[in-house]
Design a protein around this motif. Structure first.
Motif, PDB file in Angstrom:
ATOM      1  N   VAL A 244     -14.652  -3.735 111.839  1.00 29.93           N
ATOM      2  CA  VAL A 244     -14.075  -4.906 112.483  1.00 29.93           C
ATOM      3  C   VAL A 244     -12.695  -5.178 111.892  1.00 29.93           C
ATOM      4  CG1 VAL A 244     -14.466  -7.304 113.146  1.00 29.93           C
ATOM      5  CG2 VAL A 244     -16.432  -5.863 112.538  1.00 29.93           C
ATOM      6  N   VAL A 245     -11.722  -5.423 112.754  1.00 31.81           N
ATOM      7  CA  VAL A 245     -10.394  -5.845 112.302  1.00 31.81           C
ATOM      8  C   VAL A 245     -10.395  -7.373 112.214  1.00 31.81           C
ATOM      9  CG1 VAL A 245      -7.941  -5.953 112.873  1.00 31.81           C
ATOM     10  CG2 VAL A 245      -9.224  -3.831 113.229  1.00 31.81           C
ATOM     11  N   THR A 246     -10.154  -7.897 111.039  1.00 34.05           N
ATOM     12  CA  THR A 246     -10.211  -9.337 110.785  1.00 34.05           C
ATOM     13  C   THR A 246      -8.870  -9.846 110.263  1.00 34.05           C
ATOM     14  OG1 THR A 246     -10.992  -9.044 108.510  1.00 34.05           O
ATOM     15  CG2 THR A 246     -12.676  -9.180 110.242  1.00 34.05           C
TER      16      THR A 246
ATOM     17  N   VAL B 152      -4.269  -8.791 107.743  1.00 33.63           N
ATOM     18  CA  VAL B 152      -5.015  -8.131 108.810  1.00 33.63           C
ATOM     19  C   VAL B 152      -5.546  -6.820 108.255  1.00 33.63           C
ATOM     20  CG1 VAL B 152      -4.905  -7.214 111.161  1.00 33.63           C
ATOM     21  CG2 VAL B 152      -3.470  -9.154 110.514  1.00 33.63           C
ATOM     22  N   ARG B 153      -6.845  -6.604 108.384  1.00 35.51           N
ATOM     23  CA  ARG B 153      -7.431  -5.406 107.785  1.00 35.51           C
ATOM     24  C   ARG B 153      -8.663  -4.962 108.575  1.00 35.51           C
ATOM     25  NH1 ARG B 153      -8.609  -7.498 102.025  1.00 35.51           N
ATOM     26  NH2 ARG B 153      -7.229  -9.198 102.615  1.00 35.51           N
ATOM     27  N   ALA B 154      -9.036  -3.710 108.377  1.00 31.01           N
ATOM     28  CA  ALA B 154     -10.267  -3.184 108.955  1.00 31.01           C
ATOM     29  C   ALA B 154     -11.365  -3.238 107.905  1.00 31.01           C
ATOM     30  CB  ALA B 154     -10.068  -1.756 109.432  1.00 31.01           C
ATOM     31  N   VAL B 155     -12.469  -3.848 108.241  1.00 30.42           N
ATOM     32  CA  VAL B 155     -13.593  -4.032 107.339  1.00 30.42           C
ATOM     33  C   VAL B 155     -14.813  -3.337 107.928  1.00 30.42           C
ATOM     34  CG1 VAL B 155     -15.125  -5.735 106.282  1.00 30.42           C
ATOM     35  CG2 VAL B 155     -12.698  -6.257 106.574  1.00 30.42           C
TER      36      VAL B 155
ATOM     37  N   ASP C   3     -12.785 -15.592 110.049  1.00 27.97           N
ATOM     38  CA  ASP C   3     -11.687 -16.002 110.930  1.00 27.97           C
ATOM     39  C   ASP C   3     -11.329 -17.449 110.635  1.00 27.97           C
ATOM     40  OD1 ASP C   3      -9.767 -15.999 112.932  1.00 27.97           O
ATOM     41  OD2 ASP C   3     -11.203 -16.450 114.530  1.00 27.97           O
ATOM     42  N   PRO C   4     -10.921 -17.725 109.398  1.00 28.31           N
ATOM     43  CA  PRO C   4     -10.710 -19.118 108.985  1.00 28.31           C
ATOM     44  C   PRO C   4      -9.573 -19.810 109.731  1.00 28.31           C
ATOM     45  CG  PRO C   4      -9.852 -17.617 107.335  1.00 28.31           C
ATOM     46  CD  PRO C   4     -10.620 -16.779 108.306  1.00 28.31           C
TER      47      PRO C   4
END
Length: 537
Positions: A193-195, A202-205, A525-526
């Motif tokens: 997931v990109v968050t 922005v990063r891929a987790v 997604d704060p």
């Protein structure tokens, strides 16, 4: 606009590949075969001749978006870049996989950047994670074909071959095999997931089903929490729960050994209100008696399609795997049970046994099957049922299907099977809270004349309101109702004019899991980057 709209974001797609094992931020795996160059990151704006094609990717033509740009992505890195640039510019993001979101959540005028997964559709086996990987742009038809020819396995997904994995999986994913094998989301063991975090990174987790994974809650939220809530999914890993084999042919449900459908068809001209009441009661009673997890009856999937009277026919079908012992007998007994006490005798039609794949991936478009040949416009309203509809509710359905002040052959009342293996899990085991229902009921209308929008919407809404009048016009939780299915999004549920139950749309979709989903939203997604009319806040 998110709270990050005026910040310059810090670049960052993640750290080490070790995150695949631990659940920490991970370098995305290769999305395409070695040597194959994925397209993009392609930007299509209104000045581009390709723009009109991207607009028409959405199935329901009541909604056609006008974003500032459509970003065609070919890799996780592309998604990271597209999200970063959208958030830097304060642009609302929409995400499209197959385009079958039914109620305009992506085609909202507020959406300025659409991230489109039409070119991310790989399906493969990952020996490192011992699971199958599926990218969000893969359609159900592609998935069924690749898994079947490659390994003889399948997933318990829906009947529309054009639906994309991205939205279908995260909303639960129900289909004809779900009573035997559960929801598609029940097979998801990891997601990428990109968050966007509170610092604007922005990063891929990668989040897994391992409770020790620090991102375990992010995995959990994507097993029924709906699309567009927590980030942008770029990959799914799927494996059957409890399977210990390393042989990929054993890791997902075996594809059925054949395709056998039996149909019972009644003429509307023979159908009285009493007969219709008894028919619906028979259909519901069969499901009340045959929907326990592991029961023999759970191997049969059934649907009842009762269109408006001018269509001429009422159709009930049952589908089984004929290669499984006693399933032909099960189908015959189901068809026989439908007609008890109804009066009019149905026409019973059983198809010859066919191979499973071709009928599955060749299912006609819903609108076309209802005689709608132009660009389809539609409205779907549905509810999950723990019990059959009451006689009073069926009388209301009969009224709306036969009333003289409205006519349209493609407006229908449907009831379909649920339950079985779906209900073997606890409501909090995944984000899918609805684990006690036995059927899905819906009111559906499709048409192709824009000037007729209001006429069809009025009929659809009045039918649904009256059907659930005792619970505020919606299937609010009760001894008979369990709420709504998020993959049938209905923006009417946020409007008090259509939802008088006092139960919010999010409570209808997520039940007791909503508080936990809100906590996941706050963590991942704060700043509210990912939002739509029905999103978790």
């Amino acid at each position: 606009m998110s709270r990050l709209s005026r910040r310059m974001l810090i670049a960052g797609a993640g750290s080490a590949a070790a995150g695949l094992a631990t659940g920490v931020v991970a370098a995305p795996a290769a999305a395409h075969d070695p040597g194959e160059l994925p397209p993009g990151l392609t930007t299509i704006t209104p000045a581009d001749p390709r723009y009109a094609d991207t607009q028409l990717r959405g199935y329901n033509k009541r909604f056609v978006g006008t974003p500032e740009a459509v970003r065609i992505v070919g890799s996780t890195e592309h998604v990271v870049q597209a999200v970063r640039e959208a958030v830097r510019g304060g642009k609302r993001i929409g995400v499209r996989s197959g385009g079958h979101g039914l109620d305009g959540l992506v085609d909202d005028p507020a959406v300025k950047i659409v991230i489109d997964f039409t070119e991310m559709r790989d399906i493969a086996f990952d020996p490192v994670r011992n699971a199958f990987t599926i990218e969000p742009g893969a359609t159900l038809g592609q998935i069924y074909r690749t898994l079947y020819y490659g390994w003889g396995v399948t997933i318990p997904g829906g009947v529309c071959p054009a639906v994309g994995a991205g939205g279908h999986f995260v909303g639960g994913g129900v289909g004809p095999l779900s009573r035997q094998y559960g929801l598609v989301a029940d097979l998801v063991v990891a997601v990428e997931v990109v968050t966007v975090d509170a610092a604007g990174i922005v990063r891929a987790v990668v989040a897994t089903d391992n409770p020790a994974d620090p991102n375990y809650d992010l995995w959990w939220a994507h097993t029924g929490g709906g699309g567009g809530n927590f980030g942008v999914v770029t990959k799914f890993w799927l494996r059957q729960p409890g399977v210990r084999s390393t042989n990929p042919t054993q890791l997902l449900p075996k594809a059925p050994g054949g395709y056998l459908v039996g149909r019972a068809i009644w003429n509307w001209s023979d159908m009285t209100a009493d007969a219709f009441r008894r028919l619906c009661a028979n259909f519901g009673a069969w499901h009340e008696q045959n929907s326990a997890a592991g029961s023999a009856g759970a191997a049969l999937y059934a649907s009842m399609i009762a269109p408006r009277i001018e269509n001429g026919k009422i159709l009930i079908s049952g589908q089984v795997d004929p290669s499984v012992p006693s399933q032909v007998t099960l189908l015959d007994s189901f068809l026989a049970a439908l007609g008890v006490g109804v009066g009019p005798t149905p026409l019973i039609v059983k198809t010859p046994v066919q191979p499973w794949l071709q009928p599955t991936i060749s299912a006609p478009d819903t609108a076309v099957s209802m005689g709608i040949l132009g660009p389809p416009r539609s409205k779907t309203k549905g509810g999950l049922l723990k019990k059959r509809y009451t006689d009073e509710q069926i009388d209301i359905a009969y009224h709306h299907l036969t009333r003289a002040d409205y006519a349209h052959k493609a407006s229908v009342f449907t009831i379909a099977s649920y339950g079985g293996r779906i209900n073997a899990l606890a409501p909090n085991a995944t984000a899918t809270a609805h684990r006690r229902s036995i059927m899905l009921g819906s009111v559906f209308s499709c048409w192709d004349v824009p000037a007729d929008d209001q006429r069809h919407l009025d009929w659809n809404r009045a039918f649904f309101r009256d059907l659930y009048a005792s619970t505020g016009g919606v299937p609010a939780p009760s001894d008979a109702n369990e709420g709504c299915y998020i993959n049938w999004p209905d923006v009417d549920l946020v409007d008090p004019a259509h939802n008088g139950s006092g139960v919010s749309a999010l409570e209808l979709y997520y039940g007791a899991n909503l508080p936990r989903l809100r906590r996941v939203k706050a963590k991942y997604d704060p700043c509210g980057v990912f939002q739509h009319t029905l999103s978790i806040r």
